[in-house]
Design a protein around this motif. Structure first.
Motif, short mmCIF file in Angstrom:
data_model
loop_
_atom_site.label_atom_id
_atom_site.label_comp_id
_atom_site.label_asym_id
_atom_site.label_seq_id
_atom_site.Cartn_x
_atom_site.Cartn_y
_atom_site.Cartn_z
N LEU A 52 5.46 -7.95 -7.51
CA LEU A 52 5.45 -6.52 -7.22
C LEU A 52 5.91 -5.70 -8.43
O LEU A 52 5.39 -4.61 -8.68
CB LEU A 52 6.32 -6.21 -6.00
N ILE A 53 6.86 -6.23 -9.17
CA ILE A 53 7.31 -5.56 -10.41
C ILE A 53 6.16 -5.49 -11.41
O ILE A 53 5.94 -4.46 -12.06
CB ILE A 53 8.52 -6.28 -11.01
N SER A 54 5.40 -6.58 -11.52
CA SER A 54 4.25 -6.58 -12.43
C SER A 54 3.17 -5.61 -11.95
O SER A 54 2.50 -4.97 -12.76
CB SER A 54 3.68 -7.99 -12.57
N CYS A 55 3.01 -5.50 -10.61
CA CYS A 55 2.06 -4.52 -10.06
C CYS A 55 2.49 -3.10 -10.41
O CYS A 55 1.64 -2.23 -10.68
CB CYS A 55 1.95 -4.68 -8.54
N LEU A 56 3.79 -2.86 -10.40
CA LEU A 56 4.31 -1.56 -10.78
C LEU A 56 3.97 -1.26 -12.24
O LEU A 56 3.60 -0.12 -12.58
CB LEU A 56 5.82 -1.52 -10.56
N SER A 57 4.09 -2.26 -13.10
CA SER A 57 3.75 -2.08 -14.52
C SER A 57 2.25 -1.81 -14.70
O SER A 57 1.86 -0.97 -15.51
CB SER A 57 4.16 -3.32 -15.32
N VAL A 58 1.41 -2.54 -13.96
CA VAL A 58 -0.04 -2.31 -14.03
C VAL A 58 -0.36 -0.88 -13.60
O VAL A 58 -1.16 -0.18 -14.24
CB VAL A 58 -0.80 -3.32 -13.15
N MET B 284 8.26 -3.09 -2.27
CA MET B 284 9.43 -3.69 -2.91
C MET B 284 10.67 -3.55 -2.03
O MET B 284 11.50 -4.45 -1.95
CB MET B 284 9.66 -3.06 -4.28
N ALA B 285 10.78 -2.40 -1.36
CA ALA B 285 11.89 -2.19 -0.44
C ALA B 285 11.80 -3.16 0.74
O ALA B 285 12.81 -3.73 1.18
CB ALA B 285 11.90 -0.75 0.06
N TYR B 286 10.58 -3.35 1.25
CA TYR B 286 10.38 -4.30 2.36
C TYR B 286 10.71 -5.72 1.91
O TYR B 286 11.34 -6.49 2.66
CB TYR B 286 8.93 -4.22 2.84
N LYS C 172 -0.03 -14.90 -0.64
CA LYS C 172 -1.22 -14.35 0.01
C LYS C 172 -0.92 -13.05 0.72
O LYS C 172 -1.71 -12.10 0.67
CB LYS C 172 -1.80 -15.38 1.00
N VAL C 173 0.22 -13.01 1.40
CA VAL C 173 0.61 -11.78 2.10
C VAL C 173 0.86 -10.66 1.11
O VAL C 173 0.44 -9.51 1.32
CB VAL C 173 1.87 -12.04 2.97
N THR C 174 1.52 -10.97 0.00
CA THR C 174 1.78 -9.97 -1.04
C THR C 174 0.48 -9.44 -1.61
O THR C 174 0.31 -8.23 -1.81
CB THR C 174 2.64 -10.57 -2.17
N LEU D 295 -2.42 -9.40 -0.11
CA LEU D 295 -3.07 -8.61 0.95
C LEU D 295 -2.47 -7.22 1.01
O LEU D 295 -3.21 -6.22 1.11
CB LEU D 295 -2.92 -9.32 2.29
N TYR D 296 -1.14 -7.12 0.95
CA TYR D 296 -0.46 -5.82 0.97
C TYR D 296 -0.92 -4.96 -0.20
O TYR D 296 -1.18 -3.75 -0.05
CB TYR D 296 1.05 -6.00 0.91
N MET D 297 -1.03 -5.56 -1.39
CA MET D 297 -1.43 -4.81 -2.57
C MET D 297 -2.89 -4.35 -2.47
O MET D 297 -3.23 -3.25 -2.90
CB MET D 297 -1.23 -5.65 -3.83
N ALA D 298 -3.73 -5.20 -1.89
CA ALA D 298 -5.13 -4.82 -1.71
C ALA D 298 -5.25 -3.64 -0.75
O ALA D 298 -6.00 -2.68 -1.01
CB ALA D 298 -5.94 -6.01 -1.18
N ILE D 299 -4.50 -3.68 0.34
CA ILE D 299 -4.50 -2.58 1.31
C ILE D 299 -3.96 -1.30 0.66
O ILE D 299 -4.51 -0.21 0.87
CB ILE D 299 -3.67 -2.95 2.55
N ALA D 300 -2.91 -1.45 -0.14
CA ALA D 300 -2.32 -0.29 -0.81
C ALA D 300 -3.32 0.35 -1.78
O ALA D 300 -3.44 1.58 -1.84
CB ALA D 300 -1.06 -0.72 -1.57
N SER D 301 -4.05 -0.47 -2.53
CA SER D 301 -5.04 0.05 -3.47
C SER D 301 -6.18 0.76 -2.75
O SER D 301 -6.62 1.84 -3.17
CB SER D 301 -5.60 -1.10 -4.33
N LEU D 302 -6.65 0.16 -1.65
CA LEU D 302 -7.73 0.77 -0.88
C LEU D 302 -7.27 2.08 -0.25
O LEU D 302 -8.04 3.06 -0.19
CB LEU D 302 -8.21 -0.20 0.21
N HIS D 303 -6.02 2.11 0.20
CA HIS D 303 -5.48 3.34 0.80
C HIS D 303 -5.41 4.46 -0.23
O HIS D 303 -5.80 5.61 0.07
CB HIS D 303 -4.08 3.06 1.36
#
Length: 314
Positions: A60-66, A116-118, A137-139, A141-149
């Motif tokens: 998630l930290i790396s996703c924040l950097s991206v 990240m809080a969750y 996989k869950v992480t 999936l969460y990131m994919a949903i977040a990007s689509l949202h």
């Protein structure tokens, strides 16, 4: 439609005020942008290179950097071009692309901070179930949903904004923002735009903020009942996230509060606050996590030590 047009270009009016020091500003902006690229690239390299960091928190930290690199790419190259330009114009399609990029970055930033809080909530409040709940996989999936949202929300906003007839072309900001375009509309109601804007703000800013506050209340309750050693470890992993959340929340609030407020008297202050959420978080986030989290800090130090040894002449 009869009272308005669909202009091909918009004109940034603020750049003419910095014409006498545009090269100094350009050097500063270039330095900040290069720092953002370097700091976030180091975080990404370390996280993806070290297998011990292939865990949800570090992913998630790396996703924040991206996301910080993505948002910066929507702002810094364009403002450097505008500083060197004599016309300071932007085409209508390019303006909407910049709106999409900057505000999808903003939405994703809050979403990632929420995830990240969750992650910290599950790790501290349900440590025995952490590896079952927060899998890779869950992480993903969460990131994919977040990007689509984020993409769907901004696509909806731009769809409603692009249909408006406009009676002007002047944008009194350093970049294209949705409200700066909507306010140029004439001959039609912007009620639907306001409703969509409120809905997106509620679902992408206010609800995540309340959820983050809720998770930290629960974490504090658990920490009060635990040992001093446990509280120290919990604080060590949560402190960078708390700083990032407060930093980004303040920057976002300043932009939202000033986006619909014009004031010639406080123009410089308004300009600074309007770009703060695009400048400060991408610079501070990698520093906060790189310096405060022992695993990342240790691997960064090892990276530089290996680099020095490789470059040391025999």
């Amino acid at each position: 439609m009869e009272n308005g047009t669909m202009p091909s270009y918009f004109y940034f009016t603020l750049f003419k005020e910095f014409v006498h020091m545009k090269y100094l500003i350009l050097i500063f902006i270039l330095a900040v942008y290069l720092a953002i690229i370097l700091f976030n690239a180091i975080i990404l390299f370390v996280v993806f290179k070290e297998r011990s960091l292939h865990e949800p928190m570090y992913i998630l930290i790396s996703c924040l950097s991206v996301n910080d690199l993505y948002g910066s790419a929507g702002f810094f190259p364009r403002i450097m071009v505008d500083l060197l330009s004599d016309t300071n114009t932007i085409s209508r399609p390019a303006c909407y692309v910049q709106i999409f990029t900057i505000y999808s970055y903003a939405i994703s930033e809050y979403t990632i901070l929420t995830l990240m809080a969750y992650d910290r909530y599950v790790a501290i409040c349900n440590p025995l179930k952490y590896h079952k709940i927060m899998t890779s996989k869950v992480t993903a999936l969460y990131m994919a949903i977040a990007s689509l949202h984020a993409a769907f929300s901004m696509g909806l906003i731009i769809l409603f904004s692009a249909r408006l007839p406009l009676c002007g072309t002047d944008i009194a900001r350093l970049y294209c923002s949705n409200w700066s375009v909507v306010r140029l509309s004439c001959g039609t109601s912007t009620l639907s735009n306001n409703i969509i804007g409120f809905f997106v703000s509620a679902t992408t800013v206010f609800l995540p903020a309340f959820f983050i506050l809720y998770t930290y209340v629960r974490i504090l309750v658990i920490c009060q009942k635990s040992s001093k050693e446990f509280r120290g470890k919990a604080l060590q992993t949560c402190l960078p996230h708390i700083i990032s959340f407060l930093n980004y929340s303040i920057a976002s609030f300043c932009d939202i509060a000033l986006s619909r407020y014009d004031s010639d008297k406080y123009k410089i202050v308004a300009i600074i606050f309007s770009v703060e959420f695009l400048v400060i978080p991408p610079v501070l986030n990698p520093l906060i996590y790189g310096l405060n989290l022992p695993e990342i800090r240790k691997n960064i130090l090892c990276l530089f030590q290996r680099s020095k040894i490789a470059n040391f002449p025999e």
